[in-house]
Scaffold this motif. Sequence first.
Motif, mmCIF file in Angstrom:
data_model
loop_
_atom_site.group_PDB
_atom_site.id
_atom_site.type_symbol
_atom_site.label_atom_id
_atom_site.label_comp_id
_atom_site.label_asym_id
_atom_site.label_seq_id
_atom_site.Cartn_x
_atom_site.Cartn_y
_atom_site.Cartn_z
ATOM 1 N N PRO A 1 -2.474 -2.811 -5.241
ATOM 2 C CA PRO A 1 -1.050 -2.676 -5.604
ATOM 3 C C PRO A 1 -0.512 -1.272 -5.327
ATOM 4 O O PRO A 1 0.645 -1.115 -4.930
ATOM 5 C CB PRO A 1 -1.035 -2.992 -7.100
ATOM 6 C CG PRO A 1 -2.208 -3.869 -7.325
ATOM 7 C CD PRO A 1 -3.257 -3.322 -6.394
ATOM 8 N N LEU A 2 -1.356 -0.257 -5.523
ATOM 9 C CA LEU A 2 -0.943 1.111 -5.215
ATOM 10 C C LEU A 2 -0.643 1.256 -3.732
ATOM 11 O O LEU A 2 0.347 1.893 -3.342
ATOM 12 C CB LEU A 2 -2.041 2.097 -5.615
ATOM 13 C CG LEU A 2 -1.844 3.562 -5.182
ATOM 14 C CD1 LEU A 2 -0.605 4.148 -5.847
ATOM 15 C CD2 LEU A 2 -3.085 4.382 -5.497
ATOM 16 N N ALA A 3 -1.481 0.669 -2.894
ATOM 17 C CA ALA A 3 -1.280 0.741 -1.450
ATOM 18 C C ALA A 3 0.048 0.105 -1.048
ATOM 19 O O ALA A 3 0.800 0.660 -0.239
ATOM 20 C CB ALA A 3 -2.438 0.053 -0.729
ATOM 21 N N VAL A 4 0.346 -1.059 -1.635
ATOM 22 C CA VAL A 4 1.622 -1.726 -1.329
ATOM 23 C C VAL A 4 2.793 -0.884 -1.829
ATOM 24 O O VAL A 4 3.834 -0.792 -1.167
ATOM 25 C CB VAL A 4 1.646 -3.131 -1.971
ATOM 26 C CG1 VAL A 4 3.024 -3.778 -1.796
ATOM 27 C CG2 VAL A 4 0.567 -4.012 -1.356
ATOM 28 N N GLY A 5 2.620 -0.246 -2.970
ATOM 29 C CA GLY A 5 3.662 0.637 -3.497
ATOM 30 C C GLY A 5 3.947 1.798 -2.562
ATOM 31 O O GLY A 5 5.104 2.229 -2.430
ATOM 32 N N ILE A 6 2.913 2.306 -1.898
ATOM 33 C CA ILE A 6 3.093 3.405 -0.947
ATOM 34 C C ILE A 6 3.967 2.958 0.226
ATOM 35 O O ILE A 6 4.780 3.731 0.736
ATOM 36 C CB ILE A 6 1.730 3.917 -0.458
ATOM 37 C CG1 ILE A 6 1.002 4.626 -1.603
ATOM 38 C CG2 ILE A 6 1.882 4.865 0.733
ATOM 39 C CD1 ILE A 6 -0.412 5.052 -1.282
#
Length: 215
Positions: free
Chosen positions: A187-192
């Motif tokens: 989810p952090l990667a998608v947020g980036i």
Amino acid sequence: MVKGSARVWARETVEFGRVTGFSDGLFSIAMTLLIVEVAVPHMVHTGDTRELLDRLEDLIPEFVGFFLSFALIGRYWVAHHQMFSVLRGIDYGLISRNLVYLAFIAFMPFPTALLGDYFDNPLAVIAYAVTGAIVSALEVVLLRYAWKTGLLSVKVTPQVMRWGSIMSLAPVAAFLVSIPASFVSTPLAVGIWLLAVPFGIFMNRHASAGADVLE
């Protein structure tokens, strides 16, 4: 000035129209295939509301992938439309580069489906990020080729071209940074990836003089 192909087809010609028509058609097919990958859930008890809600909840990653990719491909289509609107013509060099670009647009439904089915797997995130980074980088390739070969119908200064390149490369940076981040949290990667949106808004508000010719 880079030497392009010997033959150039003006925008009023049938050949120019065939390229834009083919490009638009491929974009629309790719965007349609995104939802085709989201299958309607199968239920044991068709009248069980709780079961249906559980099945739909399982599809949340696929819904996220669909809307994310629809917005991304839509953004690519707008950028493609903007560039072709300021072309005075096309040559074989631009056509071949456009085909490579479209190949990755057509490929987008696959990493989208992969992301929806395996959202918690870093490799699924990486496949999506690499594809998105390639498409964004190819935007710069197309625009700079048209600029260097004199295929643009408007005057574009080096400063404006630099601004346009930064706008297209911002998603590349976001996608590449998300690759190591995916091993920490998907989810952090998608947020980036979403950070490219406020950056684009900021860049639009601080655009170089004359940048409106590329809009």
